[in-house]
Motif scaffolding. Structure first.
Motif, PDB file in Angstrom:
ATOM      1  N   GLU A 141       6.715  11.015 -13.763  1.00 20.17           N
ATOM      2  CA  GLU A 141       5.687  12.022 -13.468  1.00 20.17           C
ATOM      3  C   GLU A 141       5.010  11.757 -12.122  1.00 20.17           C
ATOM      4  OE1 GLU A 141       3.644  13.462 -17.443  1.00 20.17           O
ATOM      5  OE2 GLU A 141       3.667  11.260 -17.372  1.00 20.17           O
ATOM      6  N   MET A 142       5.428  10.686 -11.450  1.00 19.63           N
ATOM      7  CA  MET A 142       4.794  10.328 -10.175  1.00 19.63           C
ATOM      8  C   MET A 142       5.833  10.187  -9.071  1.00 19.63           C
ATOM      9  SD  MET A 142       1.938   7.505 -11.361  1.00 19.63           S
ATOM     10  CE  MET A 142       2.991   6.569 -12.488  1.00 19.63           C
ATOM     11  N   GLN A 143       5.388  10.507  -7.862  1.00 21.38           N
ATOM     12  CA  GLN A 143       6.212  10.311  -6.668  1.00 21.38           C
ATOM     13  C   GLN A 143       5.488   9.320  -5.768  1.00 21.38           C
ATOM     14  OE1 GLN A 143       9.209  12.027  -5.637  1.00 21.38           O
ATOM     15  NE2 GLN A 143       9.222  10.614  -3.898  1.00 21.38           N
ATOM     16  N   LEU A 144       6.154   8.204  -5.457  1.00 20.92           N
ATOM     17  CA  LEU A 144       5.545   7.189  -4.599  1.00 20.92           C
ATOM     18  C   LEU A 144       6.071   7.307  -3.171  1.00 20.92           C
ATOM     19  CD1 LEU A 144       5.710   4.037  -6.932  1.00 20.92           C
ATOM     20  CD2 LEU A 144       3.666   5.348  -6.327  1.00 20.92           C
ATOM     21  N   PHE A 145       5.172   7.132  -2.213  1.00 11.92           N
ATOM     22  CA  PHE A 145       5.539   7.095  -0.796  1.00 11.92           C
ATOM     23  C   PHE A 145       5.144   5.718  -0.259  1.00 11.92           C
ATOM     24  CE2 PHE A 145       5.013  11.506  -1.907  1.00 11.92           C
ATOM     25  CZ  PHE A 145       6.018  12.171  -1.222  1.00 11.92           C
ATOM     26  N   LEU A 181       0.859  -1.186   0.000  1.00 12.99           N
ATOM     27  CA  LEU A 181       0.000   0.000   0.000  1.00 12.99           C
ATOM     28  C   LEU A 181       0.894   1.235   0.000  1.00 12.99           C
ATOM     29  CD1 LEU A 181      -2.926   1.142   0.266  1.00 12.99           C
ATOM     30  CD2 LEU A 181      -2.572   1.098   2.747  1.00 12.99           C
ATOM     31  N   MET A 182       0.599   2.184  -0.875  1.00 16.97           N
ATOM     32  CA  MET A 182       1.437   3.382  -1.034  1.00 16.97           C
ATOM     33  C   MET A 182       0.564   4.606  -1.231  1.00 16.97           C
ATOM     34  SD  MET A 182       4.248   1.923  -3.750  1.00 16.97           S
ATOM     35  CE  MET A 182       5.264   0.495  -3.379  1.00 16.97           C
ATOM     36  N   LEU A 183       1.189   5.760  -1.097  1.00 17.84           N
ATOM     37  CA  LEU A 183       0.577   7.015  -1.518  1.00 17.84           C
ATOM     38  C   LEU A 183       1.289   7.482  -2.774  1.00 17.84           C
ATOM     39  CD1 LEU A 183       0.244   8.908   1.901  1.00 17.84           C
ATOM     40  CD2 LEU A 183      -1.539   7.660   0.660  1.00 17.84           C
ATOM     41  N   ILE A 193       4.793  18.099  -4.493  1.00 20.89           N
ATOM     42  CA  ILE A 193       4.880  17.291  -3.269  1.00 20.89           C
ATOM     43  C   ILE A 193       6.038  16.313  -3.425  1.00 20.89           C
ATOM     44  CG2 ILE A 193       3.680  15.652  -1.770  1.00 20.89           C
ATOM     45  CD1 ILE A 193       1.040  16.870  -2.755  1.00 20.89           C
ATOM     46  N   LYS A 194       7.116  16.583  -2.702  1.00 18.58           N
ATOM     47  CA  LYS A 194       8.312  15.753  -2.828  1.00 18.58           C
ATOM     48  C   LYS A 194       8.653  15.017  -1.541  1.00 18.58           C
ATOM     49  CE  LYS A 194      10.316  18.813  -6.322  1.00 18.58           C
ATOM     50  NZ  LYS A 194      11.447  19.695  -6.681  1.00 18.58           N
ATOM     51  N   GLN A 195       8.067  15.448  -0.430  1.00 15.50           N
ATOM     52  CA  GLN A 195       8.345  14.830   0.863  1.00 15.50           C
ATOM     53  C   GLN A 195       7.066  14.864   1.694  1.00 15.50           C
ATOM     54  OE1 GLN A 195      11.438  17.143   2.667  1.00 15.50           O
ATOM     55  NE2 GLN A 195      10.428  19.084   2.227  1.00 15.50           N
ATOM     56  N   PRO A 196       6.995  14.053   2.756  1.00 15.18           N
ATOM     57  CA  PRO A 196       5.760  13.983   3.547  1.00 15.18           C
ATOM     58  C   PRO A 196       5.245  15.349   3.992  1.00 15.18           C
ATOM     59  CG  PRO A 196       7.213  12.216   4.195  1.00 15.18           C
ATOM     60  CD  PRO A 196       7.995  13.060   3.227  1.00 15.18           C
ATOM     61  N   ALA A 197       6.123  16.244   4.420  1.00 11.58           N
ATOM     62  CA  ALA A 197       5.683  17.551   4.926  1.00 11.58           C
ATOM     63  C   ALA A 197       4.907  18.334   3.873  1.00 11.58           C
ATOM     64  CB  ALA A 197       6.889  18.352   5.399  1.00 11.58           C
ATOM     65  N   ASP A 198       5.181  18.057   2.596  1.00 11.44           N
ATOM     66  CA  ASP A 198       4.501  18.791   1.521  1.00 11.44           C
ATOM     67  C   ASP A 198       3.028  18.399   1.403  1.00 11.44           C
ATOM     68  OD1 ASP A 198       6.918  20.016   0.915  1.00 11.44           O
ATOM     69  OD2 ASP A 198       7.462  18.474  -0.561  1.00 11.44           O
ATOM     70  N   MET A 199       2.608  17.312   2.070  1.00 10.94           N
ATOM     71  CA  MET A 199       1.197  16.899   2.001  1.00 10.94           C
ATOM     72  C   MET A 199       0.311  17.678   2.954  1.00 10.94           C
ATOM     73  SD  MET A 199       1.454  12.740   1.749  1.00 10.94           S
ATOM     74  CE  MET A 199       2.670  11.949   0.699  1.00 10.94           C
TER      75      MET A 199
END
Length: 332
Positions: free
Chosen positions: A201-205, A118-120, A128-134
């Motif tokens: 084009e996507m960043q996965l967390f 499971l990912m975001l 949005i490049k890091q968690p804080a950017d959310m």
């Protein structure tokens, strides 16, 4: 020559009858144990190992006559287990722990997906490049247990976000209705690629990159069922692992089977997507440390998930690992 007396002839006759009876009993196949099994979702390559084990006769070879119940939104594995409509089901570890905490004792006899998939996902164009950017962003999530890890992630980084609960997070994401969405790596990520998005084009967390690894699909049954007949439960686990190993070694055959199963169940089937799914499941299932065996639930992962559920008020206590996870080698 002295002819044998009547008593000797009688003895030989009885011996012959006993021998024939023994041979007849030896030739008779052992009685198969009936087992009902419910995967937690619709037929797809996520469950290829079980369908392959049934198709190749592995369950029968292990002494089991299996009835496979089709999973899906109308067939909750928790309800089926609680109401004893299914003997064995697949569940996420977080779901099983909550079930046990509510008084329905279950045991794990196999772990297929030991690492969270499971990912975001965000678009790089969102910045949005890091968690804080959310912080402050709209985030589409599936309901229920699919929100446990995201919520723990938001808490970990002190993020205040606007959660949009939906059955189709990626649809909202593709239409720019939200800036972040949840997905499964083996499923919806491929859907996004097929929709035309490039990986760049996507960043996965991935949650396991942030200390929130939750093992997913495991094999569960009621503890009372396991205690009553551990041999059959372990035979099911052994046949299932055999099915998974075969599916991983013969992916084309496994995908062919799943497409046929999906067609029969009137579930839309895409061969390329099913191959993607099976390959990703294989990568995750076999991603353990050297020497790790397919199907084992690590104690440290169990404790981590339990601790997070306790911290979030979702369970009151973590049951001892030794009573929750049953390794069949201990019951041979």
């Amino acid at each position: 020559m002295t002819r044998p007396g009547p008593s000797i002839l009688k003895y030989l006759y009885l011996t012959w009858l006993l021998l024939c009876s023994s041979l007849a009993l030896a030739a008779e196949p052992p009685e198969l144990k009936k087992v009902t099994f419910l995967p937690q979702w619709l037929p797809q390559a996520q469950f290829a190992g079980y369908y392959m084990a049934e198709h190749k006769g592995f369950y029968r070879r292990h002494g089991i006559e299996l009835t496979m119940i089709q999973g899906g939104p109308a067939h909750s594995p928790i309800d089926y287990l609680r109401e004893k409509k299914a003997d064995i089901v697949t569940l996420w570890l977080s779901s099983a722990l909550q079930l046990a905490d509510r008084g329905l004792e279950v045991v794990n006899i196999g772990q297929i997906i030991p690492r969270s998939t499971l990912m975001l996902v965000t678009k790089t164009s969102s910045g949005i490049k890091q968690p804080a950017d959310m912080h402050g962003k709209k985030i589409a999530l599936w309901p229920a247990d699919f929100q446990i890890q995201p919520q723990a992630f938001f808490d970990k980084f002190n993020l205040k976000v606007q959660i949009v609960t939906t059955d189709s997070p990626v649809n909202l994401f593709l239409r720019d209705g939200v800036q972040v969405a949840s997905l499964m790596w083996y499923n919806e990520y491929h859907t996004l690629l097929n929709s035309g998005l490039d990986p760049k084009e996507m960043q996965l967390f991935a949650f396991d990159d942030y200390g929130l690894n939750f093992p997913e699909d495991g094999i569960y049954l009621l503890k009372e069922s396991f205690d009553r007949d551990p041999k059959t439960a372990c035979a099911f686990a052994a046949a299932s692992m055999e099915g998974w190993r075969y599916a991983f070694a013969h992916p084309d055959e496994a995908v062919d089977l799943m497409v046929r199963v999906m067609d029969a169940a009137h579930v839309p089937a895409n061969r390329v997507h099913q191959r993607w799914m099976l390959d990703r499941i294989r990568e995750v299932a076999t991603s353990g440390p050297p020497g790790a065996q397919l199907g084992n639930l690590p104690a440290e992962d169990y404790q981590r998930v339990g601790d997070i559920l306790v911290a979030n008020g979702l369970i009151t206590a973590v049951a001892p690992f030794t009573s929750f996870s049953q390794r069949c080698a201990d019951h041979d």
